[in-house]
Scaffold this motif. Structure first.
Motif, short mmCIF file in Angstrom:
data_model
loop_
_atom_site.label_atom_id
_atom_site.label_comp_id
_atom_site.label_asym_id
_atom_site.label_seq_id
_atom_site.Cartn_x
_atom_site.Cartn_y
_atom_site.Cartn_z
N THR A 128 0.73 -1.35 -0.09
CA THR A 128 -0.17 0.19 -0.13
C THR A 128 0.90 1.40 -0.10
N THR A 129 0.57 2.23 -0.64
CA THR A 129 0.93 3.75 -0.62
C THR A 129 0.03 4.46 0.34
N ASN A 130 0.21 4.17 1.49
CA ASN A 130 -0.96 4.59 2.45
C ASN A 130 -0.99 6.00 2.93
N PHE A 131 -0.19 6.89 2.23
CA PHE A 131 0.17 8.16 2.66
C PHE A 131 -1.10 9.15 2.91
N MET A 132 -2.01 9.02 2.04
CA MET A 132 -3.30 9.71 2.07
C MET A 132 -4.30 9.22 3.13
N LYS A 133 -3.89 8.25 3.53
CA LYS A 133 -4.81 7.83 4.75
C LYS A 133 -4.69 8.52 5.94
N TYR A 134 -3.28 8.84 5.99
CA TYR A 134 -3.09 9.96 7.16
C TYR A 134 -3.26 11.23 6.83
N GLY A 135 -3.67 11.62 5.58
CA GLY A 135 -4.02 12.90 5.18
C GLY A 135 -3.13 13.87 4.70
N PHE A 136 -1.85 13.27 4.28
CA PHE A 136 -0.59 14.12 3.80
C PHE A 136 -0.45 13.35 2.43
N THR A 137 -0.13 14.47 1.69
CA THR A 137 0.44 13.89 0.24
C THR A 137 1.45 13.09 0.26
N PRO A 138 1.58 12.01 -0.68
CA PRO A 138 2.89 11.25 -0.87
C PRO A 138 4.17 11.80 -0.66
N GLY A 139 5.17 11.26 -0.31
CA GLY A 139 6.45 11.49 -0.33
C GLY A 139 7.41 10.56 -0.61
N MET A 140 8.79 10.69 -0.47
CA MET A 140 9.86 9.58 -0.71
C MET A 140 9.87 9.27 -2.20
N HIS A 230 4.03 18.62 0.89
CA HIS A 230 3.95 18.55 2.15
C HIS A 230 3.61 19.77 3.11
N GLU A 231 4.40 20.86 2.63
CA GLU A 231 4.35 22.19 3.30
C GLU A 231 2.81 22.52 3.23
N LYS A 232 2.11 22.31 2.33
CA LYS A 232 0.70 22.57 2.27
C LYS A 232 -0.07 21.56 3.02
N THR A 233 0.24 20.45 3.05
CA THR A 233 -0.59 19.17 3.60
C THR A 233 -0.14 18.58 4.83
N PHE A 234 1.12 18.75 5.27
CA PHE A 234 1.37 18.03 6.27
C PHE A 234 1.14 18.39 7.68
N HIS A 235 1.12 19.58 7.63
CA HIS A 235 0.95 20.66 8.82
C HIS A 235 -0.46 20.71 9.32
N GLN A 236 -1.42 19.96 8.60
CA GLN A 236 -2.64 20.15 9.17
C GLN A 236 -3.01 19.76 10.53
N ALA A 237 -3.71 20.25 11.38
CA ALA A 237 -4.24 19.56 12.55
C ALA A 237 -4.88 18.05 12.35
N GLU A 238 -5.81 18.13 11.42
CA GLU A 238 -6.44 16.80 10.85
C GLU A 238 -5.21 15.77 10.60
N VAL A 239 -4.26 15.95 10.12
CA VAL A 239 -3.19 15.17 9.87
C VAL A 239 -2.65 14.36 11.07
N ARG A 240 -2.34 15.45 12.02
CA ARG A 240 -1.74 14.82 13.59
C ARG A 240 -2.61 14.19 14.05
N GLU A 241 -4.13 14.50 14.04
CA GLU A 241 -5.05 13.35 14.43
C GLU A 241 -5.21 12.28 13.95
N ARG A 242 -5.02 12.16 12.81
CA ARG A 242 -5.12 10.92 11.86
C ARG A 242 -3.84 10.24 12.19
N ILE A 243 -2.64 10.48 12.51
CA ILE A 243 -1.32 10.04 12.75
C ILE A 243 -1.69 9.22 14.36
N VAL A 244 -2.18 10.18 15.09
CA VAL A 244 -2.28 9.53 16.49
C VAL A 244 -3.28 8.47 16.42
#
Length: 249
Positions: A128-140, A230-244
Motif C-alpha cells: 500500500t501507498t497509504n500516505f493519504m490515509k494519514y491525510g498528507f500527500t505522498p513523499g519519498m 508537504h508544506e501545504k498538506t502535512f502540517h494540518q491539525a487533521e493530519v496529526r489527529e489521523r497519525i495519532v
C-alpha cells in the motif's frame, strides 16, 4: 547478544543479502533500521567484489514505512523525509538490487522497495501507498516511482485511494513483477541473483548506470515538488489527529 536490526551477509560469492529485521518496530523506519540500512549500503558501495544485493525483510514484514514519532516530527515542522536519502538507496547503489518483498510493504517501505532494479512480491502480503490515509500527500519519491513501475492508472488509484492490496490482487491487475507464494520469494531471488552474478561486475555497474540515469536525474525535481506539497498538506491539525488515531495512543 541482541540481533542486529539490519543484517548484511555475503551468502554466495558476489551475492550480498541485506535483511531488515527490526522485530520490535515491525520494520518501520526506526532510527536503528534507518542507520543500519544507510551504513550497510555504504559498506556495499565500498566493496569491490559484490555484484548484486538482495534486500528483504523478516517473516511477514518487508518494510512498514514511517514511525509515529517520525511522522509527528514532520507534522510539527521538525523534520522532512528528505533529511535522510533513505528512499533511493537501492537506486543509488551502483550494483543491481533485488527487492525480495516477502512480507508487507507499507507506505514508504513499499516505495523504497520499488526503487530496486528487480521487484518480487508475495501473494499473501499487503502492499500500500497509504500516505493519504494519514491525510498528507505522498513523499519519498512515491509520485514518481509508483507510476514508473506500476503504470499511471494503477499508480493513481494506489496513491489517491491509499487502500491495501494483496500481492495476488496486484498480480491480477497485471503488474510487471513476479508474484509468488511467500515461501518461494527468497528462492526465486537467490536464483535471479546467481544469474546476475555470472556477469562481469564492471559491465553490471556500467549498464545499471546507463539504465537508471534518467530516473536519478528526474527524481530530485520530483522530491522538491513533493516537499512543496508537504508544506501545504502535512502540517494540518487533521493530519496529526489521523497519525495519532491510526497508530493508537
Amino acid at each position: 547478544m541482541t540481533e542486529a536490526v539490519v543484517s548484511l551477509q555475503e551468502i554466495e560469492p558476489g551475492i550480498v543479502q541485506l535483511t531488515m529485521q527490526d522485530r520490535i518496530n515491525k520494520n518501520t523506519f526506526s532510527e536503528e533500521l534507518v542507520t543500519g540500512l544507510m551504513q550497510s549500503f555504504e559498506f556495499i558501495q565500498a566493496n569491490s567484489s559484490y555484484k548484486v544485493v538482495i534486500l528483504t525483510g523478516y517473516d511477514s514484514y518487508f518494510a512498514s514505512g514511517g514511525t509515529k514519532d517520525g511522522l509527528l516530527a514532520i507534522n510539527e515542522g521538525k523534520a522532512s523525509f528528505s533529511d535522510l536519502n533513505l528512499y533511493s538507496l537501492a537506486l543509488d547503489c551502483k550494483i543491481p538490487v533485488i527487492s525480495a518483498m516477502q512480507g508487507h510493504g507499507i507506505g514508504g517501505g513499499f516505495v523504497m522497495g520499488l526503487f530496486a532494479d528487480f521487484v518480487i512480491l508475495s501473494r499473501e502480503s499487503v502492499y500500500t501507498t497509504n500516505f493519504m490515509k494519514y491525510g498528507f500527500t505522498p513523499g519519498m519519491g512515491a509520485t514518481y516511482i509508483v507510476p514508473k513501475k506500476l503504470g499511471f492508472s494503477l499508480a493513481e488509484e494506489l496513491l489517491l485511494n491509499a487502500a491495501n492490496y494483496r500481492g495476488a490482487e496486484l498480480e491480477k491487475r497485471g503488474i510487471p513483477f513476479t508474484v509468488l507464494p511467500r515461501a518461494a520469494v527468497m528462492d526465486y531471488a537467490l536464483e535471479l541473483a546467481r544469474q546476475i552474478a555470472e556477469k562481469p561486475r564492471l559491465s553490471l555497474i556500467i549498464l545499471k548506470e546507463h539504465l537508471v540515469a534518467p530516473l536519478r536525474k528526474e527524481l530530485s525535481k520530483i522530491v522538491e515538488e513533493e516537499l512543496a506539497m508537504h508544506e501545504k498538506t502535512f502540517h494540518q491539525a487533521e493530519v496529526r489527529e489521523r497519525i495519532v488515531a491510526l497508530f493508537g495512543k
